[in-house]
Design a protein around this motif. Sequence first.
Motif, PDB file in Angstrom:
ATOM      1  N   LEU A   1       0.835  -1.209   0.000  1.00 15.34           N
ATOM      2  CA  LEU A   1       0.000   0.000   0.000  1.00 15.34           C
ATOM      3  C   LEU A   1       0.866   1.254   0.000  1.00 15.34           C
ATOM      4  O   LEU A   1       0.583   2.211  -0.742  1.00 15.34           O
ATOM      5  CB  LEU A   1      -0.926  -0.011   1.213  1.00 15.34           C
ATOM      6  CG  LEU A   1      -1.876   1.181   1.344  1.00 15.34           C
ATOM      7  CD1 LEU A   1      -2.874   1.199   0.190  1.00 15.34           C
ATOM      8  CD2 LEU A   1      -2.605   1.152   2.684  1.00 15.34           C
ATOM      9  N   GLU A   2       1.913   1.265   0.804  1.00 15.71           N
ATOM     10  CA  GLU A   2       2.783   2.442   0.845  1.00 15.71           C
ATOM     11  C   GLU A   2       3.541   2.606  -0.464  1.00 15.71           C
ATOM     12  O   GLU A   2       3.788   3.735  -0.912  1.00 15.71           O
ATOM     13  CB  GLU A   2       3.735   2.338   2.040  1.00 15.71           C
ATOM     14  CG  GLU A   2       3.018   2.411   3.378  1.00 15.71           C
ATOM     15  CD  GLU A   2       3.964   2.502   4.565  1.00 15.71           C
ATOM     16  OE1 GLU A   2       5.135   2.880   4.375  1.00 15.71           O
ATOM     17  OE2 GLU A   2       3.516   2.186   5.691  1.00 15.71           O
ATOM     18  N   LEU A   3       3.913   1.506  -1.107  1.00 16.72           N
ATOM     19  CA  LEU A   3       4.537   1.611  -2.421  1.00 16.72           C
ATOM     20  C   LEU A   3       3.576   2.176  -3.449  1.00 16.72           C
ATOM     21  O   LEU A   3       3.973   2.957  -4.324  1.00 16.72           O
ATOM     22  CB  LEU A   3       5.034   0.236  -2.877  1.00 16.72           C
ATOM     23  CG  LEU A   3       6.319  -0.290  -2.236  1.00 16.72           C
ATOM     24  CD1 LEU A   3       6.544  -1.747  -2.604  1.00 16.72           C
ATOM     25  CD2 LEU A   3       7.521   0.554  -2.656  1.00 16.72           C
ATOM     26  N   SER A   4       2.293   1.792  -3.350  1.00 17.32           N
ATOM     27  CA  SER A   4       1.311   2.310  -4.304  1.00 17.32           C
ATOM     28  C   SER A   4       1.029   3.786  -4.102  1.00 17.32           C
ATOM     29  O   SER A   4       0.576   4.466  -5.029  1.00 17.32           O
ATOM     30  CB  SER A   4       0.006   1.522  -4.177  1.00 17.32           C
ATOM     31  OG  SER A   4      -0.686   1.855  -2.985  1.00 17.32           O
ATOM     32  N   GLN A   5       1.287   4.300  -2.907  1.00 17.58           N
ATOM     33  CA  GLN A   5       1.037   5.709  -2.613  1.00 17.58           C
ATOM     34  C   GLN A   5       2.269   6.572  -2.796  1.00 17.58           C
ATOM     35  O   GLN A   5       2.164   7.801  -2.824  1.00 17.58           O
ATOM     36  CB  GLN A   5       0.536   5.842  -1.167  1.00 17.58           C
ATOM     37  CG  GLN A   5      -0.798   5.165  -0.915  1.00 17.58           C
ATOM     38  CD  GLN A   5      -1.144   5.102   0.563  1.00 17.58           C
ATOM     39  OE1 GLN A   5      -0.267   5.226   1.422  1.00 17.58           O
ATOM     40  NE2 GLN A   5      -2.412   4.893   0.871  1.00 17.58           N
ATOM     41  N   ALA A   6       3.439   5.943  -2.934  1.00 16.50           N
ATOM     42  CA  ALA A   6       4.687   6.699  -3.050  1.00 16.50           C
ATOM     43  C   ALA A   6       4.896   7.170  -4.483  1.00 16.50           C
ATOM     44  O   ALA A   6       4.476   6.499  -5.432  1.00 16.50           O
ATOM     45  CB  ALA A   6       5.871   5.838  -2.616  1.00 16.50           C
ATOM     46  N   PRO A   7       5.530   8.332  -4.676  1.00 16.58           N
ATOM     47  CA  PRO A   7       5.853   8.772  -6.044  1.00 16.58           C
ATOM     48  C   PRO A   7       6.858   7.831  -6.681  1.00 16.58           C
ATOM     49  O   PRO A   7       7.885   7.506  -6.084  1.00 16.58           O
ATOM     50  CB  PRO A   7       6.446  10.172  -5.822  1.00 16.58           C
ATOM     51  CG  PRO A   7       6.935  10.168  -4.402  1.00 16.58           C
ATOM     52  CD  PRO A   7       5.988   9.288  -3.655  1.00 16.58           C
TER      53      PRO A   7
END
Length: 597
Positions: free
Chosen positions: A68-74
Amino acid sequence: MSVFEGFAAAAGRDAGGLGGVRGGDGGRIRLCHGLLLLWGVAVLLALVGLGNLPLRDWDEGIVARVALELSQAPRYGDLLPTYWGEPYANKAPGLHLLIAQAVQLWRLLPGQAAVSGLPPEWVVRLVPALLSTLVVPLAGLIQWELRPGQRRTALATALILLCLLPVARHGRLAMLDGSQLSATALLWWSLLKVRAPQQQLWRWSAITGLAGSAQLLLKAPLLLPVLAVGLLALACDGAMDWRRWRRLGAGLLLGLLPGLGWHLWHAVAQGSAAAWMWFGDGAGRVLLSAGEGSDLGWRVPLTEVLEGGWPWLPLWPFAMGLAWRERHRAAGRWLLVLQLGMAATVLPLRTQLPWYSHPLWLPFALVCGPLLAWLIDPASQPVAPPLRSVVLRIPLFWMVLGIAGLLLALASAIPPALLPPGWPSAEALAPQRMILLAMGGGWSLGGALLLRARAPGGRSLGVSVVGAGSVLALLALFCSPFWLWELNETWPVRPVAALLQSHQVEAAGMWRQDARPSLNWYAGLPVRRLAKARDLQAAGPGSGAWVLSQDGTASPAWACRPVDAAGGWQLLRCRSTDDADKGRRHRQRAGGQGHGR
């Protein structure tokens, strides 16, 4: 026409039934049709009921949060994962990145554009579930390379993997083990292909390296034994001269560049912390430290195989004997090296968790496949297994197990009031009745057909029915709420997560209870373990920390008041007694000054 006969028709029939000795491009294409059919069934098993249960601890909650954090990171955070905003050095992000892409695609679906909540469970599990199914056709292709022209043996190997409960169930989870097993199968298959003509050597060497890169981007330390075992089997094959070995090494290094490149980048970015993936929480931990639940040592993976190898487990000791008899042939040497090599990798580990035995299932199926094909048609194999008369009685054992399953299903339908006094009731098995009926019907009928039939066609029908019963039982299990039985071993996290969200808690702790990554996932915040009085700062600001307690008590050094409760947990608002005393004296002083004025 039986299911197995259908595979035969798809793969092409010879005079000797399914899996004769005719090769050629047409034979390979027809084999692929049969393997694709089995793979389609594996995909069905992987997808049905995929989102009907919450994520489990530990790894699913962690994998989901990192993705999830990878999907939200630029730009996916430059491919460097984080976990609750901190660098994540437990595993490489290969699977996490693919799950992140699935989350991104889910957000593009109609009606999801305005959704800021968590993706559903099926989205998180979709990519690992699909990747894990690839081991089924790849296992058949490995067996085809070992025994060219024996389509029955290749299909039998794929069927064995398809029906194994641990392979089907664990592959559905948002964990790395199912994808790692598929990458292992790809690596071994491509190593077998390097024995091909010279002009194809570079291609298959590079594919071997790419499969190694996939391993490096999943559970990186596992590449070392997987590649070593594969290379040892290739060396025992005797089909490689030094020039081919040199070209293999060059192509292998070329294919490994993506995986090695990421690890080099990770080391440059994180410094010495990057070594944690290899030594702290990787090979160093599992080899040198006995973690929780590892008291039984090597007996843990042995127990997993004894529990999860059905219905094919009775084949294994005789299949190993058959492989030993074939040790003078390349196929026998490969099977012995793969099975014994992976057992030597898994059994000595100091940390033993149930899923650490997952790499054993691929060699298990490869070893048992030839014996299952021999059971259908003894003339199809060049060497007979030891104790032939006992092997021919294995279908009787399947029939007895199937009848026992049918009797249990029947007994579960009898109300306790109709039973004689003192008789035990099987009513508790009523929720599993469909599973018992499918398994019992398939195993008993298939075993009976194998015992009665004399021609390969009839025996193929028996194996088909045994496999169909196993597949239908798995289908019934995955449609039920029981397939993730670990959830019943501890308290449910969703009510507690909803409790935290209802009070808009931004930081919280659990009093003397281990952290639950799945609780963190559903609550949307890290809920940390509080073991000592000084840990209160981790649960919130000094003005008042949020604490979860099962019995409503916390540290005597805290002043707590109950706020709410749900799911067997109480939500407390706590302050240090020193802070509370300072606040009380301040209020008293302020009140006295006001009275004086």
